[in-house]
Write a protein that holds these residues in place. Structure first.
Motif, PDB file in Angstrom:
ATOM      1  N   ARG A  85     -28.924  33.775  -2.563  1.00 12.63           N
ATOM      2  CA  ARG A  85     -30.153  33.123  -3.029  1.00 12.63           C
ATOM      3  C   ARG A  85     -29.823  31.981  -3.984  1.00 12.63           C
ATOM      4  O   ARG A  85     -30.398  30.885  -3.886  1.00 12.63           O
ATOM      5  CB  ARG A  85     -31.056  34.147  -3.719  1.00 12.63           C
ATOM      6  CG  ARG A  85     -31.560  35.238  -2.815  1.00 12.63           C
ATOM      7  CD  ARG A  85     -32.506  36.179  -3.571  1.00 12.63           C
ATOM      8  NE  ARG A  85     -32.866  37.342  -2.755  1.00 12.63           N
ATOM      9  CZ  ARG A  85     -33.732  38.275  -3.128  1.00 12.63           C
ATOM     10  NH1 ARG A  85     -34.324  38.190  -4.315  1.00 12.63           N
ATOM     11  NH2 ARG A  85     -34.001  39.298  -2.337  1.00 12.63           N
ATOM     12  N   ILE A  86     -28.927  32.235  -4.931  1.00 13.14           N
ATOM     13  CA  ILE A  86     -28.554  31.204  -5.903  1.00 13.14           C
ATOM     14  C   ILE A  86     -27.936  30.001  -5.189  1.00 13.14           C
ATOM     15  O   ILE A  86     -28.287  28.844  -5.460  1.00 13.14           O
ATOM     16  CB  ILE A  86     -27.570  31.774  -6.941  1.00 13.14           C
ATOM     17  CG1 ILE A  86     -28.189  32.934  -7.702  1.00 13.14           C
ATOM     18  CG2 ILE A  86     -27.148  30.673  -7.924  1.00 13.14           C
ATOM     19  CD1 ILE A  86     -27.183  33.753  -8.510  1.00 13.14           C
ATOM     20  N   ARG A  87     -27.008  30.269  -4.275  1.00  9.85           N
ATOM     21  CA  ARG A  87     -26.338  29.189  -3.556  1.00  9.85           C
ATOM     22  C   ARG A  87     -27.333  28.343  -2.782  1.00  9.85           C
ATOM     23  O   ARG A  87     -27.230  27.106  -2.759  1.00  9.85           O
ATOM     24  CB  ARG A  87     -25.289  29.775  -2.609  1.00  9.85           C
ATOM     25  CG  ARG A  87     -24.061  30.319  -3.332  1.00  9.85           C
ATOM     26  CD  ARG A  87     -23.137  31.070  -2.398  1.00  9.85           C
ATOM     27  NE  ARG A  87     -22.670  30.246  -1.293  1.00  9.85           N
ATOM     28  CZ  ARG A  87     -21.890  30.684  -0.326  1.00  9.85           C
ATOM     29  NH1 ARG A  87     -21.487  31.947  -0.312  1.00  9.85           N
ATOM     30  NH2 ARG A  87     -21.492  29.885   0.634  1.00  9.85           N
ATOM     31  N   HIS A  88     -28.315  28.988  -2.164  1.00  8.27           N
ATOM     32  CA  HIS A  88     -29.306  28.231  -1.404  1.00  8.27           C
ATOM     33  C   HIS A  88     -30.191  27.406  -2.343  1.00  8.27           C
ATOM     34  O   HIS A  88     -30.528  26.260  -2.034  1.00  8.27           O
ATOM     35  CB  HIS A  88     -30.155  29.176  -0.554  1.00  8.27           C
ATOM     36  CG  HIS A  88     -31.074  28.463   0.388  1.00  8.27           C
ATOM     37  ND1 HIS A  88     -30.644  27.467   1.239  1.00  8.27           N
ATOM     38  CD2 HIS A  88     -32.414  28.598   0.615  1.00  8.27           C
ATOM     39  CE1 HIS A  88     -31.668  27.019   1.956  1.00  8.27           C
ATOM     40  NE2 HIS A  88     -32.746  27.677   1.578  1.00  8.27           N
ATOM     41  N   GLY A  89     -30.566  27.998  -3.483  1.00  8.04           N
ATOM     42  CA  GLY A  89     -31.357  27.242  -4.454  1.00  8.04           C
ATOM     43  C   GLY A  89     -30.610  26.011  -4.943  1.00  8.04           C
ATOM     44  O   GLY A  89     -31.188  24.912  -5.054  1.00  8.04           O
ATOM     45  N   TYR A 114     -23.794  30.810 -13.009  1.00  8.57           N
ATOM     46  CA  TYR A 114     -23.237  30.484 -11.696  1.00  8.57           C
ATOM     47  C   TYR A 114     -23.563  29.029 -11.338  1.00  8.57           C
ATOM     48  O   TYR A 114     -22.703  28.287 -10.848  1.00  8.57           O
ATOM     49  CB  TYR A 114     -23.824  31.435 -10.652  1.00  8.57           C
ATOM     50  CG  TYR A 114     -23.209  31.324  -9.274  1.00  8.57           C
ATOM     51  CD1 TYR A 114     -22.192  32.181  -8.869  1.00  8.57           C
ATOM     52  CD2 TYR A 114     -23.667  30.376  -8.366  1.00  8.57           C
ATOM     53  CE1 TYR A 114     -21.634  32.089  -7.603  1.00  8.57           C
ATOM     54  CE2 TYR A 114     -23.118  30.273  -7.100  1.00  8.57           C
ATOM     55  CZ  TYR A 114     -22.106  31.132  -6.717  1.00  8.57           C
ATOM     56  OH  TYR A 114     -21.554  31.025  -5.466  1.00  8.57           O
ATOM     57  N   ALA A 115     -24.808  28.606 -11.600  1.00  6.10           N
ATOM     58  CA  ALA A 115     -25.225  27.242 -11.260  1.00  6.10           C
ATOM     59  C   ALA A 115     -24.519  26.209 -12.137  1.00  6.10           C
ATOM     60  O   ALA A 115     -24.116  25.138 -11.656  1.00  6.10           O
ATOM     61  CB  ALA A 115     -26.740  27.125 -11.407  1.00  6.10           C
ATOM     62  N   LEU A 116     -24.357  26.496 -13.423  1.00 13.91           N
ATOM     63  CA  LEU A 116     -23.679  25.566 -14.322  1.00 13.91           C
ATOM     64  C   LEU A 116     -22.243  25.318 -13.873  1.00 13.91           C
ATOM     65  O   LEU A 116     -21.743  24.187 -13.928  1.00 13.91           O
ATOM     66  CB  LEU A 116     -23.698  26.110 -15.750  1.00 13.91           C
ATOM     67  CG  LEU A 116     -25.061  26.121 -16.464  1.00 13.91           C
ATOM     68  CD1 LEU A 116     -24.953  26.840 -17.802  1.00 13.91           C
ATOM     69  CD2 LEU A 116     -25.593  24.708 -16.660  1.00 13.91           C
ATOM     70  N   LYS A 117     -21.576  26.385 -13.425  1.00 15.43           N
ATOM     71  CA  LYS A 117     -20.193  26.245 -12.966  1.00 15.43           C
ATOM     72  C   LYS A 117     -20.100  25.403 -11.697  1.00 15.43           C
ATOM     73  O   LYS A 117     -19.011  24.916 -11.358  1.00 15.43           O
ATOM     74  CB  LYS A 117     -19.593  27.622 -12.712  1.00 15.43           C
ATOM     75  CG  LYS A 117     -19.357  28.425 -13.983  1.00 15.43           C
ATOM     76  CD  LYS A 117     -18.851  29.825 -13.661  1.00 15.43           C
ATOM     77  CE  LYS A 117     -18.651  30.646 -14.935  1.00 15.43           C
ATOM     78  NZ  LYS A 117     -18.236  32.041 -14.637  1.00 15.43           N
TER      79      LYS A 117
END
Length: 208
Positions: free
Chosen positions: A73-77, A110-113
């Motif tokens: 989900r995070i990766r898709h966002g 995760y997104a910041l990285k």
């Protein structure tokens, strides 16, 4: 003679009751198949389009790491954000039992990285259910004057997520994860049955 007539009447009555019971069971089966087909259809339809914000619904996290489901989900966002479909991300999800970090904090890290700037990320750390995810996201949208949201979740979860989002006044579009951890027939079947159950439960009780 009277006994024969009475017995025939009873037999006809019994057949009539059984006939109606079979009809009702058939209608119920058709209804459930229809609901399941609708859930699958919504999940397979990608509505990705420009929006004010991308809302990524929470899922389990293991300490600092997102679960495989949550990671997808995070990766898709992030992908939708990097495609320029919205300038803001909202990660949802509170603290699990005994957790050091909330689901949304794990997602933010995760997104910041992966290069998402901190000013592009909003989080909430209170929610534990899908309904609460969206309630908290709706509050953040209102505070920042966002109107349209692109909802990210798993395909079989999307129909319920969109219904709840619209129930809360969110102008919502859905973009399901193109890859899902629910790949095997058994896991997909279990997830689908769960969502069919929640579809009907939501009609009478507060949703998860």
């Amino acid at each position: 003679m009277e006994r024969r007539v009475s017995r025939r009447r009873q037999d006809r009555k019994r057949r009539g009751v059984l006939g109606w019971a079979w009809r009702l069971l058939l209608l119920l089966a058709l209804w459930l198949v229809g609901v399941a087909s609708y859930i699958v259809w919504v999940g397979e339809r990608d509505q990705a389009a420009p929006a004010d914000v991308i809302i990524v619904l929470g899922a389990a996290a293991y300490d600092k790491n997102p679960s495989p489901v949550f990671k997808e989900r995070i990766r898709h966002g992030i992908d939708l954000y990097q495609r320029g479909l919205a300038k803001q991300l909202i990660f949802t999800g509170g603290f699990g039992n005994g957790a050091r970090f909330s689901e949304s904090q794990v997602a933010r890290s995760y997104a910041l990285k992966r290069g998402v700037p901190p000013q592009a990320i909003l989080i909430e750390t209170e929610s534990r259910t899908t309904r609460q995810n969206l309630q908290q996201a709706a509050a953040l949208m209102k505070a920042h004057k966002f109107k349209r949201a692109l909802i990210v979740s798993d395909p079989l979860h999307m129909a319920r997520a969109l219904r709840l989002a619209r129930e809360m006044g969110i102008d919502a579009l859905g973009s399901s994860t193109p890859t899902s951890r629910f790949r095997s027939f058994e896991t997909r079947k279990r997830f689908l049955l769960q969502e069919v159950y929640f579809f009907h439960r939501d009609l009478f009780l507060e949703s998860r």
